[in-house]
Design a protein around this motif. Structure first.
Motif, PDB file in Angstrom:
ATOM      1  N   MET A   1       0.948  -1.188  -0.105  1.00  0.00           N
ATOM      2  CA  MET A   1      -0.160  -0.128   0.002  1.00  0.00           C
ATOM      3  C   MET A   1       0.757   1.226   0.033  1.00  0.00           C
ATOM      4  SD  MET A   1      -2.614   1.642   2.900  1.00  0.00           S
ATOM      5  CE  MET A   1      -3.365   0.089   3.252  1.00  0.00           C
ATOM      6  N   TRP A   2       0.664   2.187  -1.098  1.00  0.00           N
ATOM      7  CA  TRP A   2       1.385   3.356  -1.043  1.00  0.00           C
ATOM      8  C   TRP A   2       0.303   4.742  -0.814  1.00  0.00           C
ATOM      9  CZ3 TRP A   2       6.382   4.282  -2.889  1.00  0.00           C
ATOM     10  CH2 TRP A   2       7.287   3.167  -2.949  1.00  0.00           C
ATOM     11  N   VAL A   3       0.789   5.652  -0.588  1.00  0.00           N
ATOM     12  CA  VAL A   3       0.142   7.115  -0.450  1.00  0.00           C
ATOM     13  C   VAL A   3       0.837   8.029  -1.143  1.00  0.00           C
ATOM     14  CG1 VAL A   3       1.214   7.585   1.694  1.00  0.00           C
ATOM     15  CG2 VAL A   3      -1.043   8.335   1.017  1.00  0.00           C
ATOM     16  N   ALA A   4       0.033   9.022  -1.846  1.00  0.00           N
ATOM     17  CA  ALA A   4       0.899  10.371  -2.132  1.00  0.00           C
ATOM     18  C   ALA A   4       0.090  11.306  -1.754  1.00  0.00           C
ATOM     19  CB  ALA A   4       0.478  10.299  -3.531  1.00  0.00           C
ATOM     20  N   PHE A   5       0.999  12.582  -1.448  1.00  0.00           N
ATOM     21  CA  PHE A   5       0.348  13.630  -0.653  1.00  0.00           C
ATOM     22  C   PHE A   5       1.110  14.940  -1.033  1.00  0.00           C
ATOM     23  CE2 PHE A   5       3.383  11.496   2.056  1.00  0.00           C
ATOM     24  CZ  PHE A   5       4.150  12.632   2.521  1.00  0.00           C
ATOM     25  N   ALA A   6       0.289  16.161  -0.858  1.00  0.00           N
ATOM     26  CA  ALA A   6       1.042  17.450  -1.102  1.00  0.00           C
ATOM     27  C   ALA A   6       1.413  17.946   0.401  1.00  0.00           C
ATOM     28  CB  ALA A   6      -0.051  18.248  -1.727  1.00  0.00           C
ATOM     29  N   ALA A   7       2.435  18.744   0.294  1.00  0.00           N
ATOM     30  CA  ALA A   7       2.915  19.413   1.420  1.00  0.00           C
ATOM     31  C   ALA A   7       3.506  20.914   1.333  1.00  0.00           C
ATOM     32  CB  ALA A   7       3.984  18.702   2.333  1.00  0.00           C
ATOM     33  N   ASN A   8       3.009  21.848   2.176  1.00  0.00           N
ATOM     34  CA  ASN A   8       3.498  23.175   1.968  1.00  0.00           C
ATOM     35  C   ASN A   8       4.693  23.459   3.068  1.00  0.00           C
ATOM     36  OD1 ASN A   8       1.687  23.933  -0.245  1.00  0.00           O
ATOM     37  ND2 ASN A   8       0.168  24.448   1.247  1.00  0.00           N
ATOM     38  N   GLY A   9       5.671  22.503   2.604  1.00  0.00           N
ATOM     39  CA  GLY A   9       6.840  22.967   3.598  1.00  0.00           C
ATOM     40  C   GLY A   9       7.443  24.376   3.438  1.00  0.00           C
ATOM     41  N   SER A  10       8.485  24.679   4.302  1.00  0.00           N
ATOM     42  CA  SER A  10       9.332  25.928   4.099  1.00  0.00           C
ATOM     43  C   SER A  10      10.479  25.596   3.448  1.00  0.00           C
ATOM     44  CB  SER A  10       9.369  26.496   5.610  1.00  0.00           C
ATOM     45  OG  SER A  10      10.342  25.455   6.336  1.00  0.00           O
ATOM     46  N   SER A  11      10.724  24.610   2.919  1.00  0.00           N
ATOM     47  CA  SER A  11      11.820  24.525   2.098  1.00  0.00           C
ATOM     48  C   SER A  11      11.601  23.488   0.753  1.00  0.00           C
ATOM     49  CB  SER A  11      13.125  24.006   2.860  1.00  0.00           C
ATOM     50  OG  SER A  11      12.878  22.397   3.149  1.00  0.00           O
ATOM     51  N   SER A  12      12.660  23.504  -0.278  1.00  0.00           N
ATOM     52  CA  SER A  12      12.555  22.798  -1.176  1.00  0.00           C
ATOM     53  C   SER A  12      12.243  21.219  -0.831  1.00  0.00           C
ATOM     54  CB  SER A  12      13.689  22.935  -2.242  1.00  0.00           C
ATOM     55  OG  SER A  12      14.885  22.480  -1.748  1.00  0.00           O
ATOM     56  N   LEU A  22       3.487   2.452   2.534  1.00  0.00           N
ATOM     57  CA  LEU A  22       2.843   2.142   3.950  1.00  0.00           C
ATOM     58  C   LEU A  22       2.893   0.729   4.391  1.00  0.00           C
ATOM     59  CD1 LEU A  22       0.048   4.354   4.143  1.00  0.00           C
ATOM     60  CD2 LEU A  22       2.252   5.104   4.957  1.00  0.00           C
ATOM     61  N   LEU A  23       2.778  -0.199   3.635  1.00  0.00           N
ATOM     62  CA  LEU A  23       2.707  -1.552   3.832  1.00  0.00           C
ATOM     63  C   LEU A  23       3.122  -2.412   2.704  1.00  0.00           C
ATOM     64  CD1 LEU A  23      -1.128  -2.153   5.138  1.00  0.00           C
ATOM     65  CD2 LEU A  23       0.781  -2.214   6.355  1.00  0.00           C
ATOM     66  N   PRO A  24       3.888  -3.536   2.909  1.00  0.00           N
ATOM     67  CA  PRO A  24       3.820  -4.107   4.308  1.00  0.00           C
ATOM     68  C   PRO A  24       4.863  -3.826   5.129  1.00  0.00           C
ATOM     69  CG  PRO A  24       5.284  -5.466   2.401  1.00  0.00           C
ATOM     70  CD  PRO A  24       4.712  -4.251   1.678  1.00  0.00           C
ATOM     71  N   THR A  25       5.776  -2.958   4.727  1.00  0.00           N
ATOM     72  CA  THR A  25       6.608  -1.952   5.712  1.00  0.00           C
ATOM     73  C   THR A  25       6.715  -0.856   5.370  1.00  0.00           C
ATOM     74  OG1 THR A  25       8.871  -2.600   4.446  1.00  0.00           O
ATOM     75  CG2 THR A  25       8.188  -4.121   6.027  1.00  0.00           C
ATOM     76  N   VAL A  26       6.907   0.221   6.327  1.00  0.00           N
ATOM     77  CA  VAL A  26       6.884   1.704   5.939  1.00  0.00           C
ATOM     78  C   VAL A  26       8.179   2.002   5.346  1.00  0.00           C
ATOM     79  CG1 VAL A  26       6.853   3.940   7.033  1.00  0.00           C
ATOM     80  CG2 VAL A  26       5.414   2.175   7.916  1.00  0.00           C
ATOM     81  N   GLY A  27       8.023   2.932   4.247  1.00  0.00           N
ATOM     82  CA  GLY A  27       9.322   3.046   3.401  1.00  0.00           C
ATOM     83  C   GLY A  27       9.581   4.637   3.546  1.00  0.00           C
ATOM     84  N   ALA A  28      10.689   4.925   2.940  1.00  0.00           N
ATOM     85  CA  ALA A  28      11.120   6.335   3.091  1.00  0.00           C
ATOM     86  C   ALA A  28      10.156   7.232   2.220  1.00  0.00           C
ATOM     87  CB  ALA A  28      12.429   6.522   2.390  1.00  0.00           C
ATOM     88  N   THR A  29      10.061   8.383   2.649  1.00  0.00           N
ATOM     89  CA  THR A  29       9.165   9.404   2.046  1.00  0.00           C
ATOM     90  C   THR A  29       9.842   9.861   0.801  1.00  0.00           C
ATOM     91  OG1 THR A  29       7.826  10.104   3.957  1.00  0.00           O
ATOM     92  CG2 THR A  29       7.894  11.603   2.004  1.00  0.00           C
TER      93      THR A  29
END
Length: 171
Positions: A1-12, A22-29
């Motif tokens: 299982m994977w997820v895609a999302f948007a973020a308004n961070g303060s840096s590139s 997310l599954l079967p193990t949590v991976g890197a963003t």
């Protein structure tokens, strides 16, 4: 299982679109390449266009550019760079769908039209862009959703007060 999302961070490194297993193990963003310019990003106004292609690969379609979308990028998770979708400048809402044979369909709205393109069954080689005029009763477009097949795509557009459906076939 994977997820895609948007973020308004303060840096590139913290602004833009991201994917994460997310599954079967949590991976890197992982950041979608070119989904921001520095800390400036165009956050999607609808769900992030993210699909698993039958036959392999996870894909994200997103705007490239800021403060307006200068083009749509189609990125296969893990690739170095997104593929530029021709004729996609000025895109607003972006939708992505798969067909059962592996074809990817990409659709986006401009202020007064819907544009559609598809890949071949292997997920490569983009077709020419098709422009679809919405019904006269839908002069403004606020959202798009699509469902693909091997030979056509069903497009649903929202004008803020009603939903309209169009089926677009291969050419």
């Amino acid at each position: 299982m994977w997820v895609a999302f948007a973020a308004n961070g303060s840096s590139s490194s913290t602004a833009g679109l991201f994917v994460k297993r997310l599954l079967p193990t949590v991976g890197a963003t992982t950041k979608v390449p070119r989904s921001s310019e520095g800390s400036d990003t165009l956050t999607p106004s609808q769900s992030t266009a993210f699909v698993a292609r039958p036959g392999g690969g996870l894909y994200v379609a997103s705007c490239i550019g800021y403060p307006t979308c200068t083009k749509v990028g189609l990125w296969r998770v893990g690739a170095d760079h997104p593929v530029t979708v021709p004729g996609s400048g000025g895109a607003r809402d972006i939708a992505l769908a798969t067909g059962p044979g592996g074809r990817l369909w990409i659709a986006w709205t401009t202020y007064h039209a819907v544009k559609v393109v598809h890949t071949g069954p292997t997920g490569a080689h983009l077709s020419r862009v098709r422009t679809v005029r919405p019904p006269r009763a839908a002069p403004d477009l606020y959202g798009i959703s699509i469902a693909g097949t091997n030979r056509s795509v069903d497009v649903v557009i929202n004008n803020g007060s009603a939903l309209y459906h169009r089926r677009i076939g291969l050419r």
